[in-house]
Design an enzyme around this catalytic site. Structure first.
Site, PDB file in Angstrom:
ATOM      1  N   GLU A  65      12.631 -50.179 -17.456  1.00 40.65           N
ATOM      2  CA  GLU A  65      11.204 -50.443 -17.629  1.00 40.65           C
ATOM      3  C   GLU A  65      10.798 -51.689 -16.843  1.00 40.65           C
ATOM      4  O   GLU A  65      11.595 -52.600 -16.637  1.00 40.65           O
ATOM      5  CB  GLU A  65      10.870 -50.600 -19.110  1.00 40.65           C
ATOM      6  N   LYS A  66       9.550 -51.713 -16.389  1.00 39.35           N
ATOM      7  CA  LYS A  66       9.011 -52.864 -15.669  1.00 39.35           C
ATOM      8  C   LYS A  66       8.302 -53.777 -16.665  1.00 39.35           C
ATOM      9  O   LYS A  66       7.235 -53.450 -17.162  1.00 39.35           O
ATOM     10  CB  LYS A  66       8.046 -52.429 -14.569  1.00 39.35           C
ATOM     11  N   THR A  67       8.907 -54.897 -16.948  1.00 38.23           N
ATOM     12  CA  THR A  67       8.356 -55.834 -17.921  1.00 38.23           C
ATOM     13  C   THR A  67       7.141 -56.549 -17.351  1.00 38.23           C
ATOM     14  O   THR A  67       7.162 -57.015 -16.213  1.00 38.23           O
ATOM     15  CB  THR A  67       9.417 -56.877 -18.311  1.00 38.23           C
ATOM     16  N   SER A 220       4.979 -53.254 -21.245  1.00 39.90           N
ATOM     17  CA  SER A 220       5.628 -52.790 -20.020  1.00 39.90           C
ATOM     18  C   SER A 220       4.607 -51.978 -19.236  1.00 39.90           C
ATOM     19  O   SER A 220       3.887 -51.162 -19.808  1.00 39.90           O
ATOM     20  CB  SER A 220       6.855 -51.929 -20.342  1.00 39.90           C
ATOM     21  N   GLY A 222       5.287 -50.116 -16.262  1.00 38.51           N
ATOM     22  CA  GLY A 222       5.808 -49.162 -15.295  1.00 38.51           C
ATOM     23  C   GLY A 222       7.320 -49.079 -15.300  1.00 38.51           C
ATOM     24  O   GLY A 222       7.980 -49.401 -16.294  1.00 38.51           O
TER      25      GLY A 222
END
Length: 463
Positions: A65-67, A220, A222
């Site tokens: 996941e993109k934090t 998140s 992305g």
């Protein structure tokens, strides 16, 4: 306004002379020819349709996941004079912040007492600071989510593949940190925040990772795709490091310049300097500027309490150019004024309304000195127009997995034909199910119970 404000960098910002010394230490640590003038962390590129065929299908990838937090490197070194361990955070503007209270031991070679006797020295970790909700206590807390390692105890890892760097990060840095907290919690009472490792799943599990985003204890926005076998790109764009965002999450960081209405008081003499004045009671116009490179007109937000003078605007236009207008509602303007903070010249994150084409304000980005470079803005716009939807990625999962298995089979065949005979190696444990909203924490790195240790059967859980 968006509630996802980035956390402030904790610690004490270091003066220029100390920062220069630390940059030189990192230069030597990474075997770089000269100290980096910019942030030494790698930078991802926006995901495009062509990346599915040219990257995800062509090589093995991890996905996580993109934090939506604050990117920072963590440097741990020993002071050769005082023999004390120092821990520093490095933000994206290449500022260094001293963190007091941490103690990071090395991996014990004989027994756990070494956790109190040894210290990390020359370790550089990549991660993201985030404010999240602790699942157990429901309290908001600061946490550092680690996802890469550039060096471990003086050994540079940037030329090693991602898989190897993650293994070093987990075993040689995170595990002793965890063990120290588990066995000697009283020695960790001064730690300013907790550390975790991000889950890295195989790329063909992207649907499960995407499905877990709403279950995470923090925001998140992305997915991040990291190539398994590539080295680390120091201080620049990594064309193999891909960030995917839903269409509505593709944002741009601009410099916001306010145009305050000027009012004439015709009751005053024409030569009176107060005849013309700024009317701060009326909502101004909001201009969005994109960065073209070069030093900013100024480097501190508190210098922007007043509208820019003609000379300041001339200087600004050497490095910035007007890109668009920002639409601010009366309600948003009222909230901005209520902040009682300088507004002119601040960096703001904005999203483009796909129906109207207007840019909408999301939040201030005081963690950034400059807005996005014109080249970055162009890439984001291309990503928006060439938007890759989650359904597009999910549709490719069977092919991604098939290609992964093909490469795995070829490696096995090649090693059996040309490789030397090696002793059997224990199979790696499969990654945690992506649907679980947790990180590699605590119990994931615990040892099996020691026969001669009474309390090892009930090791403390330290979420």
């Amino acid at each position: 306004m968006d509630s996802r404000d980035a956390p402030e960098v904790p610690g004490i910002r270091q003066p220029a002379n100390v920062t220069t010394d630390l940059k030189m230490i990192i230069c030597k640590l990474l075997n770089s020819p000269k100290p980096a003038k910019t942030f030494p962390g790698s930078q991802p590129v926006s995901f495009q349709h062509v990346d599915i065929e040219e990257k995800l299908l062509a090589q093995d990838y991890y996905v996580c996941e993109k934090t939506d937090g604050l990117r920072a490197l963590m440097l741990i070194i020993m002071n050769p004079v005082t023999k004390e361990q120092g821990c520093f955070l490095i933000d994206r503007e290449n500022n260094y912040y001293l963190l007091n209270g941490f103690r990071f031991p090395r991996l014990p070679r004989a027994n756990r007492k070494e956790l109190l006797e040894t210290l990390q020295d020359g370790t550089l970790v990549d991660g993201e600071l985030v404010v999240q909700t602790n699942p157990a206590t429901r309290l908001r807390e600061l946490r550092y989510l680690m996802f890469d390692c550039l060096a471990i105890n003086g050994r540079a890892l940037v030329q090693s593949p991602t898989s190897s760097r993650l293994a070093h990060l987990g075993k040689e840095f995170y595990k002793p940190y965890y063990d120290l907290r588990a066995y000697y919690p009283d020695r960790c009472a001064t730690f300013p925040f907790k550390l975790s490792m991000k889950h890295m799943n195989f790329s063909f599990d992207l649907d499960r990772v995407a499905g877990s985003l709403d279950k995470l204890p923090h925001v998140s926005d992305g997915l991040i795709f990291t190539a398994v076998d590539t080295p680390y790109t120091v201080g620049g764009k990594d064309s193999t490091l891909l960030k995917w965002k839903p269409e509505q999450e593709n944002t741009v960081d601009f410099k916001m310049i306010l145009e305050i209405p000027v009012v004439e008081d015709d009751t005053l003499p024409k030569k009176d300097r107060n005849r013309f004045y700024y009317n701060f009671d009326v909502k101004p116009s909001f201009h969005l500027y994109i960065w073209q490179g070069g030093p900013d007109v100024n480097t501190r937000l508190h210098d922007f309490e007043q509208p820019f003078s003609k000379k300041e605007l001339e200087i600004l236009h050497r490095t910035y150019k007007v890109f668009a207008e920002l639409q601010i509602s009366d309600e948003q303007w009222a909230k901005m004024k209520a902040l009682e903070q300088p507004l002119n010249g601040r960096i703001v994150e904005c999203a483009k309304d796909q129906e109207t084409g207007e840019w909408k304000f999301l939040r201030f980005r005081d963690d950034k000195l400059n807005g996005n470079h014109v080249s970055v803005v162009q890439k984001v716009l291309e990503s928006i127009s060439d938007s890759v939807k989650l359904e597009d990625l999910e549709h490719m999962i069977p092919r991604i997995k098939a290609r992964w298995e093909e490469r795995k089979s070829k490696k096995r065949t090649h090693s059996s034909i040309s490789g030397p005979m090696l002793p059997p190696v224990a199979e790696t444990k499969a990654p945690r199910e992506a649907t679980q909203s947790r990180y590699i924490d605590d119990e994931d790195w615990s040892d099996e119970a020691d026969d001669d240790d009474e309390d090892s059967l009930k090791r403390a859980r330290i979420e």
